[in-house]
Design an enzyme around this catalytic site. Structure first.
Site, PDB file in Angstrom:
ATOM      1  N   LYS A   1     -12.097  96.759  38.268  1.00 15.71           N
ATOM      2  CA  LYS A   1     -11.860  96.091  36.974  1.00 15.71           C
ATOM      3  C   LYS A   1     -12.744  96.760  35.942  1.00 15.71           C
ATOM      4  CE  LYS A   1      -9.331  92.682  35.390  1.00 15.71           C
ATOM      5  NZ  LYS A   1      -8.083  92.155  35.953  1.00 15.71           N
TER       6      LYS A   1
ATOM      7  N   ASP B   1      -5.204  93.612  30.780  1.00 11.68           N
ATOM      8  CA  ASP B   1      -5.693  92.268  31.121  1.00 11.68           C
ATOM      9  C   ASP B   1      -5.884  91.573  29.768  1.00 11.68           C
ATOM     10  OD1 ASP B   1      -6.843  90.712  33.683  1.00 11.68           O
ATOM     11  OD2 ASP B   1      -8.189  90.267  32.029  1.00 11.68           O
TER      12      ASP B   1
ATOM     13  N   SER C   1       2.547  97.032  39.162  1.00 10.09           N
ATOM     14  CA  SER C   1       1.829  98.255  38.782  1.00 10.09           C
ATOM     15  C   SER C   1       1.962  99.314  39.877  1.00 10.09           C
ATOM     16  CB  SER C   1       0.343  97.960  38.563  1.00 10.09           C
ATOM     17  OG  SER C   1       0.109  97.403  37.293  1.00 10.09           O
TER      18      SER C   1
END
Ligand code: NDP
Ligand code: 2IT
Length: 452
Positions: free
Chosen positions: A133, A173, A384
């Site tokens: 992330k 995100d 994805s």
């Protein structure tokens, strides 16, 4: 937060103590690790080779974490300096994979909790992707297109050296949608002089993106709800749905809920929520949030059947299905009590970790079906991976084929979580099921690949 977390089984407690001591100022990261350790203690006890290989000790430590300066100049000519992050948590199942979040609340704790969860979520999808992330404390709200572009370019000027289609593949995100992905991808190509489509997912469908990636997280969460209901011989039709957020996940959860005959009645943003008993007008919501980039109060101002409640979350509104789709820790014990009191039957986490631990416990002890984000929102990252496949093969699949694949993946994720919960003696506990099934895949791969 970590002081209030309950004690853990002996087989995992010392690992948590190390995490707490090593990461003392990271409450969200501690919360995410605590939940996984609590769930997987039986997996550790049943597989002595996992303890021998130090799987837990290695899994809670990111393989690599990168923090960097992001300087840029705003429209008034002033220098701005933000902080950028990329935490590359685990590559045992494939290239690092996970989104970028641009929001003023972003800090290392939040990026680490998200990266940690991503490892097991990605494993659950069955696709060959590791966990990561990243993001920044940059706030895109109120910034011009030019400011957002200059910020994204500066962010990529550093991050590009850590990315690549076989190394690390970001996506969106909170605060990172098609506009930001365009600027980030463009700058990557400019710097590297390589047209490497598969180094970013969530691209526009006209320039290497995949059909259904935009819709995938919200659609997938509702598909997951459908699977849970099917176990009880029920379906979505006629159910009232409460959604929080009004971004990518919320909008497509609302759209799919309508397609399955349900009635979504709430949406929110950080200023408050709207309730619309006639059903959320999706065209209006999209115009306000996606085109005009406005506030949720404008929705109620434009629609007589709706009212805006400032500064509150939507959980006091009576619904059958709750789909929290805004951010972490947005359903606390009081919210859970209100939802349960109003007869909620199923809670599906579209967001990552939106439900606090005592609220999860309240749902589970009230026989409310509860789907953790690791399973329920896995459709985004799974699609994805489908985008990466299409980029590698230079193919484009149709919307219908892609949606069928997403539906099948969500069924597999559901079934894997459901079966693992039964196997570990906790039937119907999708938290234990999702964590155990994801963890098993990661742990077996780590044993096979040695101490690295
Ligand atoms: P967006 O930026 O598109 O939308 C976020 C929404 O949540 C906005 O309505 C925003 O309101 C609201 N929100 C954000 N932060 C807060 C806050 N602190 N308090 C109240 N409301 C807030 O993001 P996404 O829809 O992409 O992401 C939503 C959630 O889903 C996140 O938890 C994300 O991690 C998760 N997720 C996203 C995936 C994806 O593919 N995009 C995949 C899997 C999970 P405002 O505009 O006022 O900030
Ligand atoms: O939390 C998530 O799974 C995402 N933001 C999507 C990650 C991705 O790489 O598609």
């Amino acid at each position: 937060m970590s002081e209030t977390l309950p004690p853990l089984p002996a087989s995992v407690a010392s690992v948590f103590e190390t995490v707490r001591a090593r990461n003392p100022h990271e409450p969200e990261f501690q919360q995410a690790v605590h939940e996984v350790l609590d769930s997987i203690a039986p997996v550790i006890e049943a597989n002595p080779e996992f303890a021998e290989a130090g799987i837990l000790e290695r899994t809670v430590e990111p393989e690599r974490q990168i923090m960097f300066r992001v300087p840029w100049v705003d429209d008034a000519g002033h220098l701005q300096v933000n902080r950028g992050y990329r935490v590359q948590f685990s590559s045992v199942l494939g290239p690092y994979k996970g989104g970028l979040r641009f929001h003023p609340s972003v800090n290392l704790s939040i990026i680490k909790f998200l990266g940690f969860e991503q490892i097991f979520k990605n494993a659950l999808t069955g696709q060959g992707i590791g966990g990561a992330k990243g993001g920044s404390d940059f706030d895109p709200h109120g910034r011009s297109r030019g400011e957002v572009m200059r910020f994204c370019q500066s962010f990529m000027n550093e991050l590009y050296r850590h990315l690549g289609e076989h190394t690390d593949v970001p996506a969106g995100d909170i605060g990172v949608g098609a506009r930001e992905i365009g600027f980030l991808f463009g700058q990557y190509r400019k710097i590297t002089n390589r047209h490497e489509s598969g180094m970013f997912t969530g691209k526009g469908v006209q320039w290497g993106g995949a059909e259904v990636r935009t819709e995938a997280t919200g659609y997938g969460a509702v598909f997951f709800a459908q699977e849970m209901l099917a176990v009880r011989g029920e379906d979505m039709s006629g159910l009232r749905v409460g959604v929080s957020g009004s971004g990518n996940v919320a909008i497509y959860a609302i759209e799919k809920a309508y397609q399955l005959g349900a009635l979504p009645v709430t949406a929110s943003d950080s200023s408050g929520y709207v309730v619309d008993d006639a059903g959320i007008d999706l065209d209006l919501l999209r115009r306000i949030k996606e085109v005009e980039r406005g506030r949720i109060a404008e929705y109620a101002a434009a629609r007589t059947s709706a009212r805006f409640v400032e500064g509150e979350r939507p959980w006091s509104v009576p619904v059958d299905v709750a789909v929290p789709s805004a951010t972490q820790n947005e359903i606390d014990a009081d919210d859970a009590a209100a939802l349960i009191g109003n007869g909620v039957r199923i809670v599906v986490e579209g967001a990552n970790m939106p439900t606090l631990p005592d609220a999860v416990a309240a749902f589970q002890s009230s026989d409310v079906l509860f789907a953790p984000g690791k399973a329920a929102n896995a459709g985004g990252v799974a699609t994805s991976a489908l985008e990466m496949s299409q980029n590698a093969a230079r193919q484009r699949w149709t919307f219908t084929d892609s949606e069928d694949k997403l539906r099948a993946i969500m069924r597999d994720v559901h079934d894997a979580a459901f079966a693992a919960a039964e196997r570990y003696g906790r039937p119907g506990d999708y938290v234990v099921g999702a964590n155990s099934a994801g963890f098993e895949r990661v742990a077996h791969a780590m044993v096979a690949q040695g101490i690295i």
